[in-house]
Design a protein around this motif. Sequence first.
Motif, PDB file in Angstrom:
ATOM      1  N   GLY A   1       0.899  -1.402   0.064  1.00 31.45           N
ATOM      2  CA  GLY A   1       0.070  -0.060   0.057  1.00 31.45           C
ATOM      3  C   GLY A   1       0.863   1.362  -0.015  1.00 31.45           C
ATOM      4  N   ILE A   2       2.120   1.330  -0.252  1.00 34.46           N
ATOM      5  CA  ILE A   2       2.992   2.209  -0.038  1.00 34.46           C
ATOM      6  C   ILE A   2       3.169   3.193   0.813  1.00 34.46           C
ATOM      7  CG2 ILE A   2       3.134   2.137  -2.929  1.00 34.46           C
ATOM      8  CD1 ILE A   2       1.793   4.858  -2.845  1.00 34.46           C
ATOM      9  N   HIS A   3       2.458   3.249   1.928  1.00 35.82           N
ATOM     10  CA  HIS A   3       2.355   4.229   3.060  1.00 35.82           C
ATOM     11  C   HIS A   3       3.761   4.356   3.570  1.00 35.82           C
ATOM     12  CE1 HIS A   3       1.118   0.251   4.884  1.00 35.82           C
ATOM     13  NE2 HIS A   3       1.750   0.885   6.101  1.00 35.82           N
ATOM     14  N   HIS A   4       4.646   2.953   3.541  1.00 33.04           N
ATOM     15  CA  HIS A   4       5.935   3.381   4.202  1.00 33.04           C
ATOM     16  C   HIS A   4       6.624   4.210   3.235  1.00 33.04           C
ATOM     17  CE1 HIS A   4       5.150  -0.650   6.687  1.00 33.04           C
ATOM     18  NE2 HIS A   4       4.750   0.459   7.295  1.00 33.04           N
ATOM     19  N   THR A   5       6.480   4.213   1.829  1.00 30.67           N
ATOM     20  CA  THR A   5       7.228   4.736   1.202  1.00 30.67           C
ATOM     21  C   THR A   5       6.952   6.255   1.315  1.00 30.67           C
ATOM     22  OG1 THR A   5       7.062   2.952  -0.404  1.00 30.67           O
ATOM     23  CG2 THR A   5       7.924   5.188  -1.285  1.00 30.67           C
ATOM     24  N   ASP A   6       5.573   6.618   1.467  1.00 28.37           N
ATOM     25  CA  ASP A   6       5.533   7.953   1.568  1.00 28.37           C
ATOM     26  C   ASP A   6       6.145   8.522   2.870  1.00 28.37           C
ATOM     27  OD1 ASP A   6       3.520  10.211   1.302  1.00 28.37           O
ATOM     28  OD2 ASP A   6       2.751   9.494   3.472  1.00 28.37           O
ATOM     29  N   GLY A   7       6.136   7.464   3.925  1.00 28.42           N
ATOM     30  CA  GLY A   7       6.981   7.890   5.122  1.00 28.42           C
ATOM     31  C   GLY A   7       8.356   8.489   4.895  1.00 28.42           C
ATOM     32  N   LEU A   8       9.117   7.677   3.666  1.00 26.99           N
ATOM     33  CA  LEU A   8      10.525   8.039   3.260  1.00 26.99           C
ATOM     34  C   LEU A   8      10.422   9.392   2.898  1.00 26.99           C
ATOM     35  CD1 LEU A   8      13.298   7.311   2.563  1.00 26.99           C
ATOM     36  CD2 LEU A   8      12.288   6.091   0.664  1.00 26.99           C
ATOM     37  N   ALA A   9       9.150   9.745   1.808  1.00 30.46           N
ATOM     38  CA  ALA A   9       9.413  11.155   1.288  1.00 30.46           C
ATOM     39  C   ALA A   9       9.048  12.070   2.396  1.00 30.46           C
ATOM     40  CB  ALA A   9       8.350  10.999   0.291  1.00 30.46           C
ATOM     41  N   ASP A  10       8.480  11.974   3.464  1.00 28.43           N
ATOM     42  CA  ASP A  10       8.028  12.994   4.460  1.00 28.43           C
ATOM     43  C   ASP A  10       9.415  13.159   5.472  1.00 28.43           C
ATOM     44  OD1 ASP A  10       5.476  13.353   3.663  1.00 28.43           O
ATOM     45  OD2 ASP A  10       4.668  11.971   4.606  1.00 28.43           O
ATOM     46  N   SER A  11       9.929  12.081   5.635  1.00 27.54           N
ATOM     47  CA  SER A  11      11.156  11.963   6.649  1.00 27.54           C
ATOM     48  C   SER A  11      12.263  12.963   5.627  1.00 27.54           C
ATOM     49  CB  SER A  11      11.655  10.564   6.581  1.00 27.54           C
ATOM     50  OG  SER A  11      10.805   9.783   7.586  1.00 27.54           O
ATOM     51  N   ALA A  12      12.509  12.642   4.584  1.00 24.36           N
ATOM     52  CA  ALA A  12      13.218  13.313   3.716  1.00 24.36           C
ATOM     53  C   ALA A  12      13.085  14.966   3.528  1.00 24.36           C
ATOM     54  CB  ALA A  12      13.488  12.817   2.267  1.00 24.36           C
ATOM     55  N   ASP A  13      11.851  15.125   3.585  1.00 23.04           N
ATOM     56  CA  ASP A  13      11.235  16.763   3.424  1.00 23.04           C
ATOM     57  C   ASP A  13      11.793  17.118   5.035  1.00 23.04           C
ATOM     58  OD1 ASP A  13      10.412  16.730   0.895  1.00 23.04           O
ATOM     59  OD2 ASP A  13       8.459  16.253   1.477  1.00 23.04           O
ATOM     60  N   GLY A  14      11.435  16.590   6.082  1.00 23.46           N
ATOM     61  CA  GLY A  14      11.790  16.783   7.394  1.00 23.46           C
ATOM     62  C   GLY A  14      13.081  17.081   7.641  1.00 23.46           C
ATOM     63  N   LEU A  15      14.148  16.347   6.946  1.00 24.06           N
ATOM     64  CA  LEU A  15      15.466  16.502   7.312  1.00 24.06           C
ATOM     65  C   LEU A  15      16.024  17.663   6.451  1.00 24.06           C
ATOM     66  CD1 LEU A  15      16.663  12.764   7.108  1.00 24.06           C
ATOM     67  CD2 LEU A  15      16.787  14.092   9.085  1.00 24.06           C
ATOM     68  N   MET A  16      15.483  17.989   5.400  1.00 25.70           N
ATOM     69  CA  MET A  16      16.030  18.813   4.702  1.00 25.70           C
ATOM     70  C   MET A  16      15.697  20.619   5.201  1.00 25.70           C
ATOM     71  SD  MET A  16      18.138  17.884   2.306  1.00 25.70           S
ATOM     72  CE  MET A  16      18.711  16.484   3.690  1.00 25.70           C
ATOM     73  N   VAL A  17      14.632  20.497   6.096  1.00 24.96           N
ATOM     74  CA  VAL A  17      14.283  21.824   6.500  1.00 24.96           C
ATOM     75  C   VAL A  17      15.337  22.317   7.473  1.00 24.96           C
ATOM     76  CG1 VAL A  17      12.537  23.146   7.805  1.00 24.96           C
ATOM     77  CG2 VAL A  17      11.793  21.603   6.077  1.00 24.96           C
ATOM     78  N   ARG A  18      15.636  23.476   7.476  1.00 22.83           N
ATOM     79  CA  ARG A  18      16.553  24.158   8.124  1.00 22.83           C
ATOM     80  C   ARG A  18      15.767  24.806   9.135  1.00 22.83           C
ATOM     81  NH1 ARG A  18      21.196  27.299   4.682  1.00 22.83           N
ATOM     82  NH2 ARG A  18      21.996  25.566   3.570  1.00 22.83           N
ATOM     83  N   GLY A  19      16.233  24.834  10.549  1.00 20.30           N
ATOM     84  CA  GLY A  19      15.462  25.337  11.678  1.00 20.30           C
ATOM     85  C   GLY A  19      15.150  24.382  12.814  1.00 20.30           C
TER      86      GLY A  19
ATOM     87  N   LYS B   1      13.286  21.850  15.425  1.00 19.79           N
ATOM     88  CA  LYS B   1      12.658  20.595  15.338  1.00 19.79           C
ATOM     89  C   LYS B   1      11.126  20.686  15.078  1.00 19.79           C
ATOM     90  CE  LYS B   1      15.717  18.573  18.691  1.00 19.79           C
ATOM     91  NZ  LYS B   1      15.932  17.882  20.103  1.00 19.79           N
ATOM     92  N   GLU B   2      10.558  21.583  15.674  1.00 18.20           N
ATOM     93  CA  GLU B   2       9.208  22.232  15.344  1.00 18.20           C
ATOM     94  C   GLU B   2       8.931  22.250  13.925  1.00 18.20           C
ATOM     95  OE1 GLU B   2       9.831  21.970  19.544  1.00 18.20           O
ATOM     96  OE2 GLU B   2      10.746  23.226  17.902  1.00 18.20           O
ATOM     97  N   LYS B   3       9.828  22.898  13.148  1.00 20.46           N
ATOM     98  CA  LYS B   3       9.590  23.158  11.677  1.00 20.46           C
ATOM     99  C   LYS B   3       9.857  21.948  10.876  1.00 20.46           C
ATOM    100  CE  LYS B   3      10.987  28.153  11.477  1.00 20.46           C
ATOM    101  NZ  LYS B   3      12.393  29.163  10.990  1.00 20.46           N
ATOM    102  N   LYS B   4      10.768  21.243  11.234  1.00 23.50           N
ATOM    103  CA  LYS B   4      11.149  19.905  10.603  1.00 23.50           C
ATOM    104  C   LYS B   4       9.786  18.992  10.645  1.00 23.50           C
ATOM    105  CE  LYS B   4      16.044  19.886  11.173  1.00 23.50           C
ATOM    106  NZ  LYS B   4      16.515  19.959   9.864  1.00 23.50           N
ATOM    107  N   LEU B   5       9.220  18.836  11.947  1.00 23.27           N
ATOM    108  CA  LEU B   5       7.890  18.089  12.129  1.00 23.27           C
ATOM    109  C   LEU B   5       6.933  18.639  11.480  1.00 23.27           C
ATOM    110  CD1 LEU B   5       8.276  17.160  15.889  1.00 23.27           C
ATOM    111  CD2 LEU B   5       8.488  15.729  13.912  1.00 23.27           C
ATOM    112  N   ALA B   6       6.699  19.913  11.201  1.00 19.16           N
ATOM    113  CA  ALA B   6       5.670  20.461  10.595  1.00 19.16           C
ATOM    114  C   ALA B   6       5.654  20.288   8.987  1.00 19.16           C
ATOM    115  CB  ALA B   6       5.750  21.861  10.767  1.00 19.16           C
ATOM    116  N   ALA B   7       6.777  20.023   8.481  1.00 21.13           N
ATOM    117  CA  ALA B   7       7.231  19.838   7.133  1.00 21.13           C
ATOM    118  C   ALA B   7       7.039  18.513   6.847  1.00 21.13           C
ATOM    119  CB  ALA B   7       8.975  20.171   6.727  1.00 21.13           C
ATOM    120  N   MET B   8       7.198  17.414   7.625  1.00 17.12           N
ATOM    121  CA  MET B   8       6.958  16.163   7.512  1.00 17.12           C
ATOM    122  C   MET B   8       5.073  15.974   7.384  1.00 17.12           C
ATOM    123  SD  MET B   8       9.511  14.438  10.187  1.00 17.12           S
ATOM    124  CE  MET B   8       8.961  12.689   9.790  1.00 17.12           C
TER     125      MET B   8
END
Length: 242
Positions: free
Chosen positions: A73-91, A93-100
């Motif tokens: 069901g690709i929901h774990h793959t979606d987690g990979l995308a969200d995690s990558a977005d969060g890691l690339m955000v500068r600032g 932890k709250e900003k990173k979690l919001a990006a995820m």
Amino acid sequence: MLKEIGSVFSFLTIIPTTNANLETIARYMYLFPLVGIVIGVIIGGFGFGLSEAGVDPLIVGLLVVAAIAIITGIHHTDGLADSADGLMVRGTKEKKLAAMKDLSTGSAGIVAIVMYLIGMVVAISLSNGFELFRALLFSEIIAKFSMVLMASIGQSAALGSNSPFLQLMKDKRKLGMAFLFTLTPLLIFGGSTGMVAFAVGISFTMFLVAISSRSFGGITGDVLGATNELTRLSSLLIFVSL
């Protein structure tokens, strides 16, 4: 117990169930490797059949990756995308979690998914026959164990759907059971390559726990999903390289 196993199986695949609830699934998270065995046998058998039928290796890789996406069901793959977005955000932890949590996938998430899919297709295309079956089977088992291990040693980054998993997996007896479910087939059929893949999977999971704790303040559901995907890929690469 059969009802609980069915709930866990439904959570990790697209097979529906009417009795599943998040707390029950979290309580029996240590059964994830058993579900990995079932998924691995199905996917491995599919890849083995295509390979033995003489299908081009790259086409085999593409079809097997598509089958994995359909079954899980690709929901774990979606987690990979969200995690990558969060890691690339500068600032913070709250900003990173919001990006995820952002429903739109950012450029980092897109690149992560593309690289992951290319890696999966190429890795699968480098093996064939029974060796391909073995690689797909054990990479799936190790991937599921990696989520159990992460939940056992990590702390929740924020209250959410991931919280029950990280709370209820602090029982070391459950981790021991998951370890047994994973190690037994590896010792019997995995050979030295399987043990190397298992050791790398554990080390990689520990590394991801450290990265997630530093970046997000703990583990999220997206990070658990990303760990499943990345550990599967790393295990496949080991099996086709050694």
